[in-house]
Design an enzyme around this catalytic site. Structure first.
Site, PDB file in Angstrom:
ATOM      1  N   CYS A 116       0.810  -1.231   0.000  1.00  0.00           N
ATOM      2  CA  CYS A 116       0.000   0.000   0.000  1.00  0.00           C
ATOM      3  C   CYS A 116       0.835   1.270   0.000  1.00  0.00           C
ATOM      4  CB  CYS A 116      -0.960   0.007   1.180  1.00  0.00           C
ATOM      5  SG  CYS A 116      -1.981  -1.447   1.226  1.00  0.00           S
ATOM      6  N   HIS A 243      -3.225   6.925   2.878  1.00  0.00           N
ATOM      7  CA  HIS A 243      -3.625   5.641   2.311  1.00  0.00           C
ATOM      8  C   HIS A 243      -5.020   5.320   2.842  1.00  0.00           C
ATOM      9  CE1 HIS A 243      -4.018   1.594   1.168  1.00  0.00           C
ATOM     10  NE2 HIS A 243      -3.733   1.073   2.344  1.00  0.00           N
ATOM     11  N   ASN A 273     -10.081  -0.377   0.328  1.00  0.00           N
ATOM     12  CA  ASN A 273      -8.623  -0.282   0.286  1.00  0.00           C
ATOM     13  C   ASN A 273      -8.142  -0.833  -1.061  1.00  0.00           C
ATOM     14  OD1 ASN A 273      -5.877  -0.665   0.545  1.00  0.00           O
ATOM     15  ND2 ASN A 273      -5.978  -1.650   2.557  1.00  0.00           N
TER      16      ASN A 273
HETATM   17  N1  ACO Z   1     -18.299  -8.712  10.004  1.00  0.00           N
HETATM   18  C1  ACO Z   1     -18.719  -8.991  11.247  1.00  0.00           C
HETATM   19  N2  ACO Z   1     -17.849  -9.339  12.238  1.00  0.00           N
HETATM   20  C2  ACO Z   1     -16.557  -9.419  11.921  1.00  0.00           C
HETATM   21  C3  ACO Z   1     -16.059  -9.139  10.642  1.00  0.00           C
HETATM   22  C4  ACO Z   1     -17.009  -8.787   9.654  1.00  0.00           C
HETATM   23  N3  ACO Z   1     -16.654  -8.495   8.388  1.00  0.00           N
HETATM   24  N4  ACO Z   1     -14.734  -9.297  10.637  1.00  0.00           N
HETATM   25  C5  ACO Z   1     -14.381  -9.642  11.885  1.00  0.00           C
HETATM   26  N5  ACO Z   1     -15.481  -9.715  12.657  1.00  0.00           N
HETATM   27  C6  ACO Z   1     -15.581 -10.050  14.081  1.00  0.00           C
HETATM   28  C7  ACO Z   1     -14.392 -10.844  14.566  1.00  0.00           C
HETATM   29  O1  ACO Z   1     -14.591 -12.226  14.314  1.00  0.00           O
HETATM   30  C8  ACO Z   1     -14.406 -10.523  16.050  1.00  0.00           C
HETATM   31  O2  ACO Z   1     -15.378 -11.326  16.668  1.00  0.00           O
HETATM   32  P1  ACO Z   1     -15.107 -11.944  18.143  1.00  0.00           P
HETATM   33  O3  ACO Z   1     -14.949 -10.743  19.040  1.00  0.00           O
HETATM   34  O4  ACO Z   1     -16.337 -12.748  18.375  1.00  0.00           O
HETATM   35  O5  ACO Z   1     -13.846 -12.746  17.994  1.00  0.00           O
HETATM   36  C9  ACO Z   1     -14.899  -9.078  16.101  1.00  0.00           C
HETATM   37  O6  ACO Z   1     -15.539  -8.842  14.825  1.00  0.00           O
HETATM   38  C10 ACO Z   1     -13.811  -8.064  16.312  1.00  0.00           C
HETATM   39  O7  ACO Z   1     -12.751  -8.354  15.423  1.00  0.00           O
HETATM   40  P2  ACO Z   1     -11.438  -7.478  15.383  1.00  0.00           P
HETATM   41  O8  ACO Z   1     -10.540  -8.044  14.338  1.00  0.00           O
HETATM   42  O9  ACO Z   1     -10.910  -7.316  16.754  1.00  0.00           O
HETATM   43  O10 ACO Z   1     -12.063  -6.098  14.891  1.00  0.00           O
HETATM   44  P3  ACO Z   1     -11.372  -4.703  14.771  1.00  0.00           P
HETATM   45  O11 ACO Z   1     -12.162  -3.696  15.484  1.00  0.00           O
HETATM   46  O12 ACO Z   1      -9.891  -4.760  15.020  1.00  0.00           O
HETATM   47  O13 ACO Z   1     -11.569  -4.392  13.205  1.00  0.00           O
HETATM   48  C11 ACO Z   1     -10.308  -4.467  11.176  1.00  0.00           C
HETATM   49  C12 ACO Z   1     -11.016  -5.254  12.254  1.00  0.00           C
HETATM   50  C13 ACO Z   1     -11.329  -3.613  10.458  1.00  0.00           C
HETATM   51  C14 ACO Z   1      -9.669  -5.426  10.179  1.00  0.00           C
HETATM   52  C15 ACO Z   1      -9.232  -3.567  11.820  1.00  0.00           C
HETATM   53  O14 ACO Z   1      -8.436  -4.305  12.692  1.00  0.00           O
HETATM   54  C16 ACO Z   1      -8.352  -2.914  10.801  1.00  0.00           C
HETATM   55  O15 ACO Z   1      -8.790  -2.109  10.006  1.00  0.00           O
HETATM   56  N6  ACO Z   1      -7.058  -3.209  10.816  1.00  0.00           N
HETATM   57  C17 ACO Z   1      -6.116  -2.647   9.877  1.00  0.00           C
HETATM   58  C18 ACO Z   1      -6.302  -3.368   8.603  1.00  0.00           C
HETATM   59  C19 ACO Z   1      -5.665  -2.676   7.457  1.00  0.00           C
HETATM   60  O16 ACO Z   1      -5.636  -1.483   7.366  1.00  0.00           O
HETATM   61  N7  ACO Z   1      -5.204  -3.485   6.542  1.00  0.00           N
HETATM   62  C20 ACO Z   1      -4.731  -3.031   5.312  1.00  0.00           C
HETATM   63  C21 ACO Z   1      -3.272  -2.864   5.310  1.00  0.00           C
HETATM   64  S1  ACO Z   1      -2.803  -2.214   3.817  1.00  0.00           S
HETATM   65  C22 ACO Z   1      -2.067  -3.345   2.793  1.00  0.00           C
HETATM   66  O17 ACO Z   1      -0.871  -3.378   2.703  1.00  0.00           O
HETATM   67  C23 ACO Z   1      -2.942  -4.319   2.005  1.00  0.00           C
END
Ligand code: ACO
Length: 316
Positions: A116, A243, A273
């Site tokens: 990214c 980003h 993204n």
């Molecule tokens: N829908 C519903 N529930 C979901 C989903 C979904 N799509 N995805 C995960 N959950 C659930 C999980 O299973 C978890 O359930 P549990 O508590 O029963 O175990 C709960 O939601 C919370 O999950 P977390 O992963 O802790 O959620 P978080 O608030 O951290 O959000 C997210 C997740 C959006 C992925 C966040 O961590 C994030 O944005 N991280 C950065 C990701 C990013 O930017 N990646 C791109 C990098 S760029 C590149 O190089 C490609």
């Protein structure tokens, strides 16, 4: 050509026509529009079809950027394509784009993978190559078909990504849109947090929470360092093009930097993204919508797999 004589002469963007909304995704995996919007800010994303490879999207964005710049394909002597989803492992997709555009055979063309942060890595590389005096007009492109490496059964990742392309033409100054500086970094110790391991069907694997924490820290560090290098304060930054991964990451960054969120250009609600394409897509939108004006100082800031990160400053 001196570094200070190199400008962004034009920008362009392209996204595939097909749109996948959160509501449609909720019929594919166990998720809801509400969960996706509150956790990420994303509402929909564009997806490329079977016959829309990265090269085709990249060429469309590049054509728009060339038209905007008033530069012809014959004048281009360097193409750097930032992507983690090339059409094939070889040849470089940049060579396919060269052919699609009709850029002459004497041009240097290569792909660059910094995930990214790819567009900022490509911008920095093109800038240095132009400053060497051996190249005159560069096409810097970020293009991705992330849908081809998404696990569409994994709700924790498939809701995040989209396809698209953005491009910029760099060349000799016409007085505006000068690149003031760039700064790139990588922390390979965190490589395992975000990767596409080899396998029969390679897909994105991510430790979301850790990526989130590192992203905010790294982007804040990159911004503070580049501002210090240029003797600028955060308050002097007219707009920020971050980003486009997650609205909460952008809001945290704004808070740490003490900048109003209104200064951040955000379009991830419509594109998700798009990795290396995200900054040039937002850059093109910002220019065309009048969000950046002559005299403004805009900060570009990215993070991604590697973990790579970086920042750049543009004076319009
Ligand atoms: N829908 C519903 N529930 C979901 C989903 C979904 N799509 N995805 C995960 N959950 C659930 C999980 O299973 C978890 O359930 P549990 O508590 O029963 O175990 C709960 O939601 C919370 O999950 P977390 O992963 O802790 O959620 P978080 O608030 O951290 O959000 C997210 C997740 C959006 C992925 C966040 O961590 C994030 O944005 N991280 C950065 C990701 C990013 O930017 N990646 C791109 C990098 S760029 C590149 O190089 C490609």
């Amino acid at each position: 050509m001196a570094h200070s004589d190199i400008c962004i002469l034009g920008t362009g963007a392209h996204v595939p026509a097909k749109v996948l909304t959160n509501h449609e995704l909720a019929r594919m995996v166990d998720t809801t529009d509400e969960w996706i919007v509150t956790r990420t800010g994303i509402r929909e994303r564009h997806l490329a079809g079977k016959n829309e490879p990265t090269s085709m999207m990249a060429a469309a964005a590049a054509r728009a950027a060339l038209a905007d710049a008033g530069v012809t394909a014959e004048q281009v002597d360097l193409i750097i394509l930032a992507t983690l989803t090339p059409d094939q492992p070889m040849p470089a997709t940049a060579c396919l784009v060269q052919h699609l555009l009709g850029v002459p055979a004497r041009a240097a063309c290569f792909d660059l993978n910094a995930a990214c942060s790819g567009f900022l890595y490509a911008l920095d590389t093109a800038w240095a190559m132009l400053a060497s005096g051996r190249y005159r007009h560069a096409l810097v492109i970020g293009a991705e078909k992330l849908s081809s490496i998404v696990d569409w059964t994994d709700r924790s990742t498939c809701v995040l990504f989209g396809d698209g392309a953005g491009a910029a033409v760099l060349g000799p100054a016409r007085g505006t849109a000068r690149l003031l500086g760039t700064r790139l970094y990588a922390e390979g110790a965190h490589a395992h947090l975000l990767c596409v391991p080899r396998g029969p069907k390679p897909v994105i694997q991510m430790k979301g929470r850790e990526v989130f924490k590192n992203a905010v820290r790294q982007m804040e560090d990159a911004v503070r360092e580049i501002l210090e290098q240029h003797g600028l304060t955060a308050a002097q930054i007219s707009s920020v093009i971050p980003h486009q991964a997650n609205l909460r990451i952008i809001e945290s960054l704004a808070q740490y930097l003490g900048l109003p969120i209104e200064r951040f250009i955000v379009n991830l609600d419509r594109y998700g993204n798009t990795s290396a394409a995200s900054i040039p897509l937002a850059l093109d939108e910002a220019r065309r919508s009048g969000r950046v004006r002559a005299g403004d100082t805009t900060l570009l800031v990215a993070f991604g797999a590697g973990l790579t990160y970086g920042a750049a400053l543009v004076r319009w």
